[in-house]
Write a protein that holds these residues in place. Structure first.
Motif, PDB file in Angstrom:
ATOM      1  N   LEU A 284       0.995  -1.162   0.077  1.00 52.52           N
ATOM      2  CA  LEU A 284      -0.054   0.069  -0.045  1.00 52.52           C
ATOM      3  C   LEU A 284       0.813   1.212   0.051  1.00 52.52           C
ATOM      4  CD1 LEU A 284      -2.909  -1.127   2.501  1.00 52.52           C
ATOM      5  CD2 LEU A 284      -2.876  -0.864  -0.037  1.00 52.52           C
ATOM      6  N   ARG A 285       1.964   1.109   0.666  1.00 54.45           N
ATOM      7  CA  ARG A 285       2.999   2.147   0.796  1.00 54.45           C
ATOM      8  C   ARG A 285       3.282   2.620  -0.801  1.00 54.45           C
ATOM      9  NH1 ARG A 285       4.827   0.273   5.531  1.00 54.45           N
ATOM     10  NH2 ARG A 285       6.629  -0.855   4.574  1.00 54.45           N
ATOM     11  N   ARG A 288       0.435   3.966  -2.976  1.00 52.87           N
ATOM     12  CA  ARG A 288       0.164   5.425  -2.576  1.00 52.87           C
ATOM     13  C   ARG A 288       0.824   6.414  -3.424  1.00 52.87           C
ATOM     14  NH1 ARG A 288      -1.128   3.426   2.788  1.00 52.87           N
ATOM     15  NH2 ARG A 288       1.000   4.057   3.320  1.00 52.87           N
ATOM     16  N   ARG A 289       1.979   6.230  -3.736  1.00 56.05           N
ATOM     17  CA  ARG A 289       3.019   6.831  -4.518  1.00 56.05           C
ATOM     18  C   ARG A 289       2.397   7.098  -5.770  1.00 56.05           C
ATOM     19  NH1 ARG A 289       9.164   5.476  -6.376  1.00 56.05           N
ATOM     20  NH2 ARG A 289       9.823   7.796  -6.595  1.00 56.05           N
ATOM     21  N   PRO A 292      -2.405   8.440  -4.621  1.00 57.65           N
ATOM     22  CA  PRO A 292      -2.555   9.050  -3.056  1.00 57.65           C
ATOM     23  C   PRO A 292      -4.009   8.926  -2.551  1.00 57.65           C
ATOM     24  CG  PRO A 292      -1.283  10.766  -4.394  1.00 57.65           C
ATOM     25  CD  PRO A 292      -1.805   9.746  -5.393  1.00 57.65           C
ATOM     26  N   LEU A 294      -5.488   6.408  -2.475  1.00 55.77           N
ATOM     27  CA  LEU A 294      -5.648   5.189  -1.705  1.00 55.77           C
ATOM     28  C   LEU A 294      -5.344   5.077  -0.230  1.00 55.77           C
ATOM     29  CD1 LEU A 294      -4.138   2.639  -4.305  1.00 55.77           C
ATOM     30  CD2 LEU A 294      -6.313   2.682  -3.678  1.00 55.77           C
ATOM     31  N   ASP A 295      -4.866   6.367   0.180  1.00 63.18           N
ATOM     32  CA  ASP A 295      -4.406   6.461   1.648  1.00 63.18           C
ATOM     33  C   ASP A 295      -5.486   5.761   2.655  1.00 63.18           C
ATOM     34  OD1 ASP A 295      -2.723   7.297   3.529  1.00 63.18           O
ATOM     35  OD2 ASP A 295      -3.796   9.037   4.121  1.00 63.18           O
TER      36      ASP A 295
END
Length: 376
Positions: A284-285, A288-289, A292, A294-295
Motif C-alpha cells: 500500500l505504501r 500510494r506513490r 495518493p 488510496l490512503d
C-alpha cells in the motif's frame, strides 16, 4: 484423440480451442478446475510495454486476439482497451524507458512519452511528483476469472473434451503417440501438449528435458468500490527494489493491485499459495506513490496463486528436443496473461502444420540443455 493437452489454465484452454477450431480431436486434462493456478492469480494486465523484445511478435498476435475474444468465444470476458500508463519518478528510470521505447519501435510497439504537465492534465490525481510517463493507448485489461473457462466452453462447443479434477499418474510413449493414465481413465493421442504451468517442468523431466523452474506465488489484492475515475492500467518504471506496484480500477469501482511484495516459494503439492497480510502495508505504501487517494481505502480481499518462474524470465514454448509429438508451453514467469490467446493459436499452428510465423527460437527448451552442458 489427435492431441492431449495437459493443463487447463489460459494457455491450455486457448490451445484446446484453436486446435478444435482447426478440426482436430482434442482432450484437455486439468488437475483441478479450468482457470485455476496462475491464471486466476493474474492481475489481468493486457500490456506489451516492458516485454522482452523477442516476445513482442507473440504479444502483438495475442493483442489482436483479445480484441476478437467476445466474438470468438460468445461472451464478454471484460477485455477493455483502457491504455497502459507507467509512471516515472527518477532520471535513471526515464533513461530506461526511452531506451526501451527506441528498441521496441522496430518490433512494432509505439510508446508515447508524456511529460509531467501533460500527464497531470490527462490523468489527474495519478503520481504527483512523477517526472514523466510512458503510455500505450491500445493496451488494457481483461478478467482472469472469465477468460480460461470461456475458451474451454468454446472448445467444448467445437467438440473438444474437457476433463477436470483429473490427476495424472503416468505418461508413456506408444507406437502411435502417447498414453496418459489418470485418476479417471486412460487417454491416448498422437500428440501431447504440456501447458501445465508451474507443473510443466515435471512433465518435461519425464522426457529427459529438465528445466530449472521455481514455483512462486504473487500477492494480489482488491479494495472496496470507489467512484470510477481511473481508466488506464497504471504501473511504474523504476530500478528501486520493492517499488514495482501496479493497479487498475474495474468498472464496478474496485481497485485491483499487485506488485511491491516479494513472490513467495510455493510447494507444488498441493500448489496452493497464500497471501501474507504482513506484506500488505508495504504494498500500500508503494501504491500510494502512484495513487495518493488510496490512503484511506479499505482492502477487502487478498489472494495468491502458483506461477512458474525461469531465471531468464522467458517461457518454454515449442517442440520437445527429445520426443517427437511432444510440445511445451509453460514457465511464463508471471507475465503470461496477455500472451495467452496468442500462445494458444501459435501452438495450434505448430501442432497442426509443423510451423508457425511467430519466432520461438529464444523460448526453445534446449536452451537449458546447452546451459547445463556449458556448466559441466
Amino acid at each position: 484423440m489427435d492431441v492431449l493437452v495437459l493443463g487447463g489454465g489460459l494457455m491450455g484452454s486457448a490451445a484446446t480451442y484453436f486446435l478444435a477450431r482447426r478440426g482436430l480431436r482434442v482432450t484437455l486434462i486439468e488437475r483441478y478446475r479450468v482457470g485455476t493456478g496462475a491464471t486466476v492469480a493474474s492481475f489481468g494486465n493486457i500490456r506489451r510495454t516492458g516485454r522482452h523484445l523477442t516476445q513482442l511478435p507473440l504479444a502483438h498476435r495475442s493483442r489482436a486476439l483479445w480484441s476478437q475474444a467476445e466474438r470468438l468465444l460468445g461472451r464478454d470476458v471484460e477485455f477493455r482497451v483502457t491504455g497502459h500508463l507507467r509512471l516515472i519518478f527518477e532520471e535513471d528510470a526515464l533513461a530506461d524507458m526511452r531506451s526501451y521505447a527506441e528498441a521496441a519501435r522496430p518490433w512494432g510497439l509505439e510508446l508515447e512519452e508524456l511529460g509531467a504537465n501533460e500527464m497531470g492534465a490527462r490523468f489527474p490525481g495519478l503520481g504527483p511528483g512523477a517526472i514523466a510517463a510512458s503510455y500505450s493507448p491500445q493496451d488494457g485489461s481483461g478478467n482472469p476469472r472469465l477468460i480460461a473457462p470461456a475458451f474451454a466452453d468454446a472448445a467444448r462447443r467445437l467438440g473438444a473434451e474437457i476433463v477436470e479434477d483429473c490427476e495424472v499418474s503416468s505418461i508413456d510413449t506408444t507406437a502411435a503417440g502417447f498414453r496418459v493414465t489418470t485418476s479417471k481413465r486412460i487417454f491416448e493421442a498422437g500428440k501431447l501438449l504440456n501447458t501445465a504451468g508451474a507443473w510443466g517442468a515435471r512433465i518435461a523431466a519425464r522426457f529427459g528435458e529438465p528445466v530449472p523452474l521455481t514455483p512462486r506465488g504473487p500477492q494480489m489484492g482488491v479494495t472496496e468500490p470507489l467512484p470510477h475515475r481511473i481508466l488506464p492500467v497504471v504501473g511504474i518504471w523504476t530500478r528501486q527494489h520493492g517499488a514495482d506496484a501496479y493497479f487498475r480500477q474495474v468498472e464496478r469501482g474496485n481497485i485491483v493491485f499487485g506488485g511491491a511484495a516479494e513472490r513467495v516459494d510455493v510447494a507444488l503439492d498441493p500448489g496452493h499459495a497464500k497471501a501474507d497480510p504482513a506484506r500488505l502495508p508495504m504494498q500500500l505504501r508503494a501504491l500510494r506513490r502512484l495513487l495518493p487517494a488510496l490512503d484511506k481505502v479499505s482492502v477487502i480481499r487478498t489472494w495468491s496463486g502458483c506461477e512458474g518462474y525461469l531465471a531468464d524470465m522467458l517461457p518454454v514454448m515449442g517442440t520437445s528436443a527429445t520426443t517427437p509429438g511432444l510440445y511445451h508451453a509453460f514457465g511464463f514467469s508471471g507475465h503470461g496473461f496477455q500472451l495467452g490467446p496468442g500462445v494458444g493459436e501459435t501452438m495450434a499452428d505448430l501442432i497442426a502444420t509443423g510451423t508457425t510465423a511467430i519466432p520461438l527460437h529464444d523460448f526453445r527448451i534446449e536452451r537449458f540443455a546447452r546451459t547445463e552442458h556449458a556448466i559441466a
